[in-house]
Design an enzyme around this catalytic site. Structure first.
Site, PDB file in Angstrom:
ATOM      1  N   HIS A  21       0.834  -1.203   0.000  1.00  0.00           N
ATOM      2  CA  HIS A  21       0.000   0.000   0.000  1.00  0.00           C
ATOM      3  C   HIS A  21       0.870   1.254   0.000  1.00  0.00           C
ATOM      4  CE1 HIS A  21       0.920   0.596   4.219  1.00  0.00           C
ATOM      5  NE2 HIS A  21       0.538  -0.655   4.467  1.00  0.00           N
ATOM      6  N   HIS A  24       4.148   1.454   2.040  1.00  0.00           N
ATOM      7  CA  HIS A  24       5.284   0.727   1.469  1.00  0.00           C
ATOM      8  C   HIS A  24       5.818   1.477   0.241  1.00  0.00           C
ATOM      9  CE1 HIS A  24       2.710  -2.806   2.966  1.00  0.00           C
ATOM     10  NE2 HIS A  24       3.584  -2.521   3.902  1.00  0.00           N
ATOM     11  N   CYS A 129       1.577  -8.242  21.577  1.00  0.00           N
ATOM     12  CA  CYS A 129       0.737  -7.727  20.492  1.00  0.00           C
ATOM     13  C   CYS A 129       1.129  -8.433  19.196  1.00  0.00           C
ATOM     14  CB  CYS A 129       0.905  -6.217  20.331  1.00  0.00           C
ATOM     15  SG  CYS A 129       0.000  -5.600  18.897  1.00  0.00           S
ATOM     16  N   CYS A 132       2.149  -5.899  16.359  1.00  0.00           N
ATOM     17  CA  CYS A 132       3.518  -5.359  16.432  1.00  0.00           C
ATOM     18  C   CYS A 132       4.535  -6.480  16.502  1.00  0.00           C
ATOM     19  CB  CYS A 132       3.707  -4.498  17.669  1.00  0.00           C
ATOM     20  SG  CYS A 132       2.627  -3.090  17.771  1.00  0.00           S
ATOM     21  N   CYS A 146      -2.612  -1.812  23.340  1.00  0.00           N
ATOM     22  CA  CYS A 146      -1.371  -1.638  22.593  1.00  0.00           C
ATOM     23  C   CYS A 146      -1.284  -0.174  22.145  1.00  0.00           C
ATOM     24  CB  CYS A 146      -1.370  -2.547  21.361  1.00  0.00           C
ATOM     25  SG  CYS A 146      -0.136  -2.049  20.158  1.00  0.00           S
ATOM     26  N   HIS A 149      -1.871  -0.153  18.219  1.00  0.00           N
ATOM     27  CA  HIS A 149      -3.111  -0.661  17.622  1.00  0.00           C
ATOM     28  C   HIS A 149      -4.365  -0.385  18.447  1.00  0.00           C
ATOM     29  CE1 HIS A 149       0.044  -2.955  15.566  1.00  0.00           C
ATOM     30  NE2 HIS A 149      -0.787  -2.947  14.538  1.00  0.00           N
ATOM     31  N   LYS A 299      -3.829   7.979  10.222  1.00  0.00           N
ATOM     32  CA  LYS A 299      -2.837   7.186   9.495  1.00  0.00           C
ATOM     33  C   LYS A 299      -3.536   6.336   8.434  1.00  0.00           C
ATOM     34  CE  LYS A 299       0.693   3.693   9.896  1.00  0.00           C
ATOM     35  NZ  LYS A 299       0.987   2.395  10.427  1.00  0.00           N
ATOM     36  N   LYS A 302      -3.932  -0.349   6.745  1.00  0.00           N
ATOM     37  CA  LYS A 302      -4.782  -1.441   6.320  1.00  0.00           C
ATOM     38  C   LYS A 302      -5.867  -1.703   7.354  1.00  0.00           C
ATOM     39  CE  LYS A 302      -5.099  -6.088   5.479  1.00  0.00           C
ATOM     40  NZ  LYS A 302      -5.285  -6.791   6.704  1.00  0.00           N
TER      41      LYS A 302
HETATM   42  N1  MSP Z   1       8.348  -5.847   8.564  1.00  0.00           N
HETATM   43  C1  MSP Z   1       8.439  -4.676   9.345  1.00  0.00           C
HETATM   44  C2  MSP Z   1       9.736  -3.958   9.083  1.00  0.00           C
HETATM   45  C3  MSP Z   1      10.960  -4.766   9.303  1.00  0.00           C
HETATM   46  S1  MSP Z   1      12.394  -3.901   8.884  1.00  0.00           S
HETATM   47  C4  MSP Z   1      13.661  -4.841   9.406  1.00  0.00           C
HETATM   48  C5  MSP Z   1       7.266  -3.750   9.032  1.00  0.00           C
HETATM   49  N2  MSP Z   1       6.654  -3.927   7.876  1.00  0.00           N
HETATM   50  S2  MSP Z   1       5.347  -3.141   7.400  1.00  0.00           S
HETATM   51  O1  MSP Z   1       5.026  -3.724   6.128  1.00  0.00           O
HETATM   52  O2  MSP Z   1       4.332  -3.202   8.377  1.00  0.00           O
HETATM   53  O3  MSP Z   1       5.649  -1.634   7.269  1.00  0.00           O
HETATM   54  C6  MSP Z   1       6.745  -1.118   6.666  1.00  0.00           C
HETATM   55  C7  MSP Z   1       6.808   0.388   6.639  1.00  0.00           C
HETATM   56  O4  MSP Z   1       5.659   0.991   6.076  1.00  0.00           O
HETATM   57  C8  MSP Z   1       7.037   1.048   7.995  1.00  0.00           C
HETATM   58  O5  MSP Z   1       8.206   1.812   7.885  1.00  0.00           O
HETATM   59  C9  MSP Z   1       5.855   1.949   8.154  1.00  0.00           C
HETATM   60  O6  MSP Z   1       6.171   3.135   8.803  1.00  0.00           O
HETATM   61  C10 MSP Z   1       5.473   2.208   6.726  1.00  0.00           C
HETATM   62  N3  MSP Z   1       4.109   2.679   6.656  1.00  0.00           N
HETATM   63  C11 MSP Z   1       2.953   1.983   6.842  1.00  0.00           C
HETATM   64  N4  MSP Z   1       1.904   2.840   6.742  1.00  0.00           N
HETATM   65  C12 MSP Z   1       2.365   4.100   6.519  1.00  0.00           C
HETATM   66  C13 MSP Z   1       1.782   5.337   6.169  1.00  0.00           C
HETATM   67  N5  MSP Z   1       0.492   5.533   6.178  1.00  0.00           N
HETATM   68  N6  MSP Z   1       2.600   6.348   5.793  1.00  0.00           N
HETATM   69  C14 MSP Z   1       3.962   6.166   5.647  1.00  0.00           C
HETATM   70  N7  MSP Z   1       4.525   5.031   5.946  1.00  0.00           N
HETATM   71  C15 MSP Z   1       3.815   4.069   6.658  1.00  0.00           C
HETATM   72  O7  MSP Z   1       6.983  -2.880   9.828  1.00  0.00           O
END
Ligand code: MSP
Length: 626
Positions: A21, A24, A129, A132, A146, A149, A299, A302
């Site tokens: 999304h 990412h 959690c 997390c 949490c 969440h 934020k 998902k």
């Molecule tokens: N798997 C772990 C990271 C491990 S790194 C050794 C993880 N994955 S994640 O898929 O949940 O999220 C990855 C990244 O996406 C995080 O840096 C998170 O901040 C970012 N984002 C998720 N939603 C976001 C927004 N709405 N805006 C900007 N970035 C955000 O965490």
């Protein structure tokens, strides 16, 4: 020895529990833009991204789909890879934590830390959690929930392996104080120093297989798998070859930037450095936490279901404008609000009015007055001063800003240059000047075209495609920022509008169907409609009516005849044997004197039509549809 000219940066590796999304996409585009800037500046660059495939979340997602975790990961990975391709992400390595190269590294580091006495077996209780993938202490909870969440957490006790993280608390505090660039932006560094004022406990780094088996086996006890964060963080050393190639590893490590979102700061700025201390690996240079993309101040996530799929915007407006918007709009380190309106505003002002307009002016004026041949500038005069000075200074300014990750400002500086050139064109008015002084007009147009080339070079990391169009139009091949890289005498190439203006009102008018009010009915209303499947037994044209076909159909044992307006879309013979859907309880009517006992269902858009047919013919005719 590390090569000073190298640049190694990473994104978080993403969980594969769901499709990618905007969160990412954002970090990955940011890393891509930075990697491209550094490559253009002549640095040897290594950009690592990838997927975090172990842990409870992934296992749960696989369980839900009734597939094995590995099958789940293998089916999710292409979604990320496809998106990266679509977004023009030029990564150097894509790591998946289920790869053997990574398992080897995790087990090697675990064994090393275990042998050094920094991992022990013990019992632990904490609030766990799943979201997390970590334990919280009671103090960290917010009203029993949490803090990330806002969901109540369960208290769990179990025998596990622990990493003596607490032992490294003071060393970490000293390290952060001595290395002000280590955690950026500064307010995040203060947040971590604040966190480290409390006693840092030890970290549970195993999960008993009886509870969760989807992970890397502990090398010293195969009743356990490795905690997903201890596994995932190590990807940053696996990528550059920690185990596989010590020369490569020496070359790239330490990472110049770990780019992360603010929600994963503690794991990166506390767990990771203490793990590295224990394993005897040097620290990364900078851990940079960016903010979140919000929508209406919440934020985009998902679990909240408010994610705008970046692909939707891309399909409508193109990849480069979306990359531009995401990079221009977020002040790195702060949150930013996303809306389609702000996207359109930014697009129209910066891309259509400023950048796109400059290209179209330059190419039209040179086309009309110089037969499309870029004129020679001759001697520059006072009038060009402002443009030449701005273009001469911009490289240095940008390098500075990019070093500090002030990307939005770097982009704005470039746009200032472009706006300055547009102003210069208005002041010098080459469309008039050409009638009095052809050489002067040539000088103005060369100046504008060369400044445009420089603008395109500077924006190339952000918008690799559209800037390539500018370069192609100008016939330019030099990415050098020194003035004069554009050869006079080049023949301009034809081009389409670089950024056609977006008129949201016009778009809304164009698609009245989308805004048509929905006629809401109740379930009782719908229950009145009886839909059934039917087999087409025979079909023929209705004489004298171009659009009508007469069909004989079977609904179980019953035979009926219906007349349908589908003759322009289907030949009678291709319908025979198809299982279609009909409204069974519609009052019979006569169409052109022929009785029609019901109506078939078809989907129609513009000049296209498709019958609704069964994709499993074994269901047969006479089945009810609900
Ligand atoms: N798997 C772990 C990271 C491990 S790194 C050794 C993880 N994955 S994640 O898929 O949940 O999220 C990855 C990244 O996406 C995080 O840096 C998170 O901040 C970012 N984002 C998720 N939603 C976001 C927004 N709405 N805006 C900007 N970035 C955000 O965490």
């Amino acid at each position: 020895m590390n090569d000073k000219r190298k640049f190694y940066l990473t994104t978080p590796i993403y969980y594969v529990n769901d499709h990618p999304h905007i969160g990412h996409a954002y970090t990955t585009i940011l890393a891509d833009v930075l990697a491209r800037y550094h490559r253009t500046a002549g640095m040897d660059t290594f950009f690592l991204t990838g997927l975090d495939e172990h842990g409870q979340k992934v296992q749960q997602a696989a369980d839900q789909r009734k597939v094995t975790p590995q099958e789940h990961c293998d089916s999710m990975a292409p979604h990320f890879l496809d998106l990266w391709e679509k977004l023009h992400i030029k990564y150097d390595d894509f790591i998946r934590t289920t790869e053997p190269r990574h398992k080897t590294v995790v087990q090697e580091v675990l064994q090393k830390v275990y042998d050094a006495g920094d991992i022990y077996h013990g019992e632990y209780g904490g609030f766990y959690c799943v979201g997390c993938e970590r334990f919280y202490t009671e103090k960290e909870l917010e009203d029993g929930n949490c803090p990330q969440h806002q969901k109540p957490l369960e208290y769990i006790t179990e025998k596990n392996y622990y990493f003596r993280m607490g032992k490294y608390q003071q060393q970490l505090i000293d390290y952060i104080r001595d290395n002000p660039d280590f955690i950026q932006p500064e307010h995040r560094q203060n947040e971590i120093l604040g966190f480290l004022r409390q006693e840092l406990g030890d970290l549970c780094i195993s999960r008993p297989k009886s509870r969760m088996s989807w992970g890397i086996d502990l090398p010293f006890d195969d009743d356990y798998v490795t905690y997903v964060w201890f596994d995932a963080l190590l990807n940053y050393v696996t990528g550059p070859g920690y185990h596989a190639d010590s020369q490569q590893f020496e070359k790239w490590w330490p990472a110049d930037y770990h780019l992360i979102g603010k929600d994963i700061l503690t794991t990166h700025a506390v767990y990771w450095p203490t793990m590295l201390f224990a394993a005897g690996i040097p620290q990364p240079k900078t851990i940079f936490a960016h903010g979140w993309w919000l929508t209406a101040d919440t934020k985009m996530s998902k679990s909240l279901g408010n994610i705008v799929n970046p692909l939707d915007l891309i399909d409508q407006f193109g990849v480069d404008p979306v990359r531009y918007y995401l990079m221009r709009e977020m002040v790195l380190g702060q949150d930013a609000n996303f809306s389609v309106e702000s996207f359109v505003k930014r697009y129209n002002s910066d891309l259509a009015n400023d950048f796109g307009n400059l290209l179209s002016r330059v190419s039209k004026l040179i086309g009309k007055n110089f037969d499309g041949i870029i004129p020679s500038p001759g001697e520059y005069t006072e009038a060009e001063n402002e443009v030449l000075t701005a273009a001469g200074e911009i490289d240095g300014k940008l390098q500075n800003l990019i070093e500090q990750l002030r990307l939005n400002e770097a982009i704005e500086e470039t746009l200032q240059l472009i706006r300055g050139v547009n102003r210069y064109l208005e002041q010098t008015a080459p469309w008039k000047l050409v009638k009095e002084d052809r050489a002067a007009a040539g000088r103005v147009l060369y100046t504008a075209a060369e400044a445009l080339r420089i603008g395109a070079v500077l924006l190339n990391p952000v918008m690799p495609n559209r800037t390539a169009v500018v370069m192609k139009t100008l016939g330019a091949s030099s990415f050098d920022l020194t003035w004069g890289g554009l050869p006079a005498g080049n023949k301009l190439q034809a081009h389409e509008a670089l950024f056609p203006r977006i008129d949201l009102k016009k778009q809304a008018r164009k698609k009245p169907a989308a805004s048509k009010p929905v006629n809401v009915i109740t379930i009782d209303d719908f229950a009145k409609v009886e839909l059934k499947t039917a087999e087409v037994l025979a079909a023929e044209k209705v004489e004298g009516a171009d659009r009508l076909l007469k069909l004989q159909i079977a609904i179980a044992e019953e035979r009926r005849q219906i007349v349908a307006g589908i003759a322009q879309f289907y030949q009678p013979e291709e319908l025979i044997g198809k299982f279609i859907v009909v409204v069974y309880n519609l009052q019979p009517v006569k169409i052109r004197g022929i009785e029609s006992q019901g109506m078939l269902l078809a989907a129609k858009r513009k000049k296209k039509l498709s019958l609704v047919v069964l994709d499993n013919p074994e269901v047969g005719s006479g089945a009810s549809i609900s």
